[in-house]
Design an enzyme around this catalytic site. Structure first.
Site, PDB file in Angstrom:
ATOM      1  N   TYR A  19      23.236  36.725  29.575  1.00 10.96           N
ATOM      2  CA  TYR A  19      23.019  37.923  30.398  1.00 10.96           C
ATOM      3  C   TYR A  19      22.592  37.515  31.805  1.00 10.96           C
ATOM      4  CZ  TYR A  19      20.910  42.197  32.174  1.00 10.96           C
ATOM      5  OH  TYR A  19      20.586  43.273  32.964  1.00 10.96           O
ATOM      6  N   SER A  74      19.315  41.317  38.193  1.00  7.26           N
ATOM      7  CA  SER A  74      18.231  41.304  37.207  1.00  7.26           C
ATOM      8  C   SER A  74      17.251  40.175  37.491  1.00  7.26           C
ATOM      9  CB  SER A  74      18.816  41.124  35.801  1.00  7.26           C
ATOM     10  OG  SER A  74      17.814  40.841  34.853  1.00  7.26           O
TER      11      SER A  74
END
Length: 342
Positions: free
Chosen positions: A159, A134
């Site tokens: 995250y 990501s």
């Protein structure tokens, strides 16, 4: 059919997810046998996930298993049955804010789930494992465009930390077991069948419902929005080019994106930042009505701007995103109208 395709199936985790569904469709369209895995978690409406699956399950080349990837025994059974030579690992607990609110679930899904896939893949001697990282790993970095050679040592959400952990875990398996692994740092993906917690879906739903849209940092934010078809093209091209050791890698001046092991990390995005207000205005024009704008301060865990340096992926696999924000949002709104009967 591409020369990399074989008679052995491809496993796609997160097959009921947004990008996963589109990757499955592309693989099936070129004659691959695809085995999808997904836990159908309730992070957002499972009905949307089941509807995505329904578009795949009519295809004779597709099989599906509802499995929690943290269940190693269940994952092993599927790998033993399928004997895949390639895996596209897209399953995750998404969301920056969700990871702050529920860190245990994020780590279980993103780290426990990933090591399960790595170990099952190692046991089956995969030719290539492509996995989703990501853009969030860039964290506090402010140098734009984001390059895979930049430091990613200062994540601003759990995250992001879990995705950096995935990259470290992947390198370890590449080093110890010579497992070819490629990580793709996704930027902001949008398009038909998109996630309802992402900007395109949230804003479109609110505009049609005459409800306010929440615009953080008063709209003074930029995102590298990339249309899903462009992303999927990059994923498939990457899958067809297994990671290999970099013979020029130097331990005294180490590159971050490659290794002496069969390991690669790439950015996959559009290489263009779109201002959030421009994004909203484009949606307003397509839908034909103004949004009710609620301007809010910056959220914890958010960053001001993302923009991908995609030169390495262009060089190595010919990745070249081409969909404009107007065309991409137009296709998304067309799908939204049809899916929701608007």
């Amino acid at each position: 059919m591409n020369e990399m395709t074989t008679l052995r199936p491809v496993i796609v985790t997160g097959a009921a997810g947004f990008i996963g569904m589109h990757v499955c469709e592309r693989l099936l369209a070129r004659g691959e046998q695809v085995v999808g895995i997904d836990a159908i978690t309730p992070y957002y409406d499972p009905a949307l996930k089941r509807a995505r699956l329904a578009t795949l399950e009519h295809h004779p080349g597709f099989k599906f298993h509802k499995i929690d990837l943290a269940d190693f025994a269940a994952v092993t059974r599927v790998f033993d049955e399928v004997s895949p030579d390639r895996v596209v690992h897209l399953a995750a607990q998404p969301g920056v804010r969700a990871s702050i609110d529920d860190p245990i679930t994020s780590i279980r899904a993103n780290c426990d789930g990933f090591v399960t896939v790595l170990e099952a893949g190692r046991r089956h001697g995969l030719a290539h494992l492509v996995y989703a990282s990501s853009s969030s790993v860039y964290g506090a970095n402010r140098t734009l465009p984001y390059s895979t050679e930049h430091s990613v040592n200062h994540p601003v959400s759990l995250y992001a930390a879990s995705k950096k952990a995935n990259e470290l875990m992947a390198h370890t398996f590449a080093h110890v077991h010579k497992l070819p692994v490629t990580g793709l740092r996704f930027f902001t993906v949008y398009g038909p069948w998109g996630r309802p917690d992402m900007a395109a879906y949230l804003f479109t739903r609110a505009i049609f419902a005459n409800e306010p849209i929440r615009i953080f940092n008063k709209g003074d934010m930029w995102r590298d929005f990339t249309y899903v078809d462009d992303i999927v093209e990059g994923v498939i091209r990457t899958l067809d080019r297994p990671a290999a050791p970099n013979p020029a890698w130097n331990a005294e001046r180490p590159e971050n994106s490659s290794s002496y092991a069969p390991y690669r990390v790439y950015n996959i995005g559009n290489n263009r930042s779109v201002n959030l207000m421009e994004f909203v205005e484009t949606l307003e024009k397509i839908i034909g009505k103004p949004a009710i704008r609620q301007l809010l301060p910056m959220q914890a865990g958010d960053v001001l701007e993302t923009r991908a340096d995609i030169s390495a992926l262009q060089r190595d696999v010919g990745f070249s995103p081409s969909t404009s924000i107007a065309d991409g949002l137009g296709r998304f709104v067309e799908w939204y109208r049809k899916y929701h009967g608007v």
